[in-house]
Scaffold this motif. Sequence first.
Motif, PDB file in Angstrom:
ATOM      1  N   GLY A  81      49.788  27.638  39.610  1.00 39.18           N
ATOM      2  CA  GLY A  81      48.539  28.256  40.034  1.00 39.18           C
ATOM      3  C   GLY A  81      48.494  29.717  39.612  1.00 39.18           C
ATOM      4  O   GLY A  81      49.210  30.134  38.685  1.00 39.18           O
ATOM      5  N   TYR A  82      47.671  30.488  40.351  1.00 40.54           N
ATOM      6  CA  TYR A  82      47.449  31.879  39.946  1.00 40.54           C
ATOM      7  C   TYR A  82      47.403  32.794  41.174  1.00 40.54           C
ATOM      8  O   TYR A  82      46.917  32.397  42.238  1.00 40.54           O
ATOM      9  N   ASN A  83      47.914  33.993  40.986  1.00 41.01           N
ATOM     10  CA  ASN A  83      47.854  35.024  42.017  1.00 41.01           C
ATOM     11  C   ASN A  83      46.858  36.099  41.571  1.00 41.01           C
ATOM     12  O   ASN A  83      46.935  36.588  40.439  1.00 41.01           O
ATOM     13  N   PHE A  84      45.970  36.458  42.466  1.00 46.39           N
ATOM     14  CA  PHE A  84      44.989  37.510  42.181  1.00 46.39           C
ATOM     15  C   PHE A  84      45.230  38.680  43.133  1.00 46.39           C
ATOM     16  O   PHE A  84      45.339  38.473  44.345  1.00 46.39           O
ATOM     17  N   THR A  85      45.283  39.884  42.606  1.00 50.38           N
ATOM     18  CA  THR A  85      45.274  41.072  43.454  1.00 50.38           C
ATOM     19  C   THR A  85      43.853  41.606  43.466  1.00 50.38           C
ATOM     20  O   THR A  85      43.303  41.949  42.414  1.00 50.38           O
ATOM     21  N   VAL A  86      43.246  41.637  44.647  1.00 48.41           N
ATOM     22  CA  VAL A  86      41.866  42.085  44.784  1.00 48.41           C
ATOM     23  C   VAL A  86      41.819  43.309  45.690  1.00 48.41           C
ATOM     24  O   VAL A  86      42.680  43.492  46.561  1.00 48.41           O
ATOM     25  N   THR A  87      40.801  44.146  45.483  1.00 48.33           N
ATOM     26  CA  THR A  87      40.700  45.392  46.255  1.00 48.33           C
ATOM     27  C   THR A  87      39.286  45.556  46.815  1.00 48.33           C
ATOM     28  O   THR A  87      38.545  46.461  46.408  1.00 48.33           O
ATOM     29  N   PRO A  88      38.890  44.708  47.766  1.00 47.73           N
ATOM     30  CA  PRO A  88      37.579  44.875  48.387  1.00 47.73           C
ATOM     31  C   PRO A  88      37.536  46.137  49.238  1.00 47.73           C
ATOM     32  O   PRO A  88      38.565  46.609  49.721  1.00 47.73           O
ATOM     33  N   LYS A  89      36.324  46.657  49.427  1.00 40.99           N
ATOM     34  CA  LYS A  89      36.157  47.870  50.226  1.00 40.99           C
ATOM     35  C   LYS A  89      35.995  47.503  51.691  1.00 40.99           C
ATOM     36  O   LYS A  89      35.053  46.805  52.065  1.00 40.99           O
ATOM     37  N   GLY A  90      36.906  47.965  52.515  1.00 40.25           N
ATOM     38  CA  GLY A  90      36.838  47.705  53.944  1.00 40.25           C
ATOM     39  C   GLY A  90      36.096  48.794  54.668  1.00 40.25           C
ATOM     40  O   GLY A  90      35.257  49.493  54.095  1.00 40.25           O
ATOM     41  N   TYR A  91      36.409  48.966  55.958  1.00 40.60           N
ATOM     42  CA  TYR A  91      35.725  49.981  56.769  1.00 40.60           C
ATOM     43  C   TYR A  91      36.166  51.393  56.397  1.00 40.60           C
ATOM     44  O   TYR A  91      35.362  52.316  56.354  1.00 40.60           O
ATOM     45  N   ALA A  92      37.453  51.572  56.111  1.00 43.51           N
ATOM     46  CA  ALA A  92      37.983  52.919  55.865  1.00 43.51           C
ATOM     47  C   ALA A  92      38.549  53.092  54.462  1.00 43.51           C
ATOM     48  O   ALA A  92      39.027  54.172  54.124  1.00 43.51           O
TER      49      ALA A  92
END
Length: 210
Positions: A81-92
Amino acid sequence: MPKIAKYGLILFVITAVTGLILGGVYTMTLEPIRQVQAQEKNEALASTLPGATEFKQLEIKDGYPMITEIYEGSANGEVKGYNFTVTPKGYAGLVTTVVGINNEGRVMDIKILSHSETPGLGAKAVEPAFAGQFKEKLAKRLTVTKTPPESDDQIQAISGATITSSAVVSGVNTALSYWRANFSGEGAQGEPEQADGVSGASASVNKGEE
């Protein structure tokens, strides 16, 4: 020597010595910090894609700014399979998350590597009560609910932290979207998730809450 010049010279010496000490400490700790971060990343890759023992970094195609890294996970030459590093914007701030997706498009697990969310609220995203909900989810797109999930494609938000919850879900949805478009063999399916980490998760979630 005038007093002001004397005091200025003393302050300069103190500042210079302090700067040298801080620079030395930074240099000494830089490599250990890098090694710890690399170890944490490797552990996150292995834990979010069980069975994979070797990981090869892949190039990221355009259109997915939330994705910063993709690894192909394999064992004995077989792709798991595959690993993704994601960086969504949270509250802070950004919520850096590793998402493991197997060859069936199933989210095997997630691991939040870093965040700046509110202690006692959004910071609970790392706890199994929230992060554990993603384990072995098979859905094209996940949504956030404030109540107990009624279907397999729902993730219950952390109480008082819907923005953080939506951000993590948005990151996972982005990884799922990329997987479908590039690894499922079906070609592009829908548009990538929004990079703001909120709008792509669930339109029913109140964005003003935390």
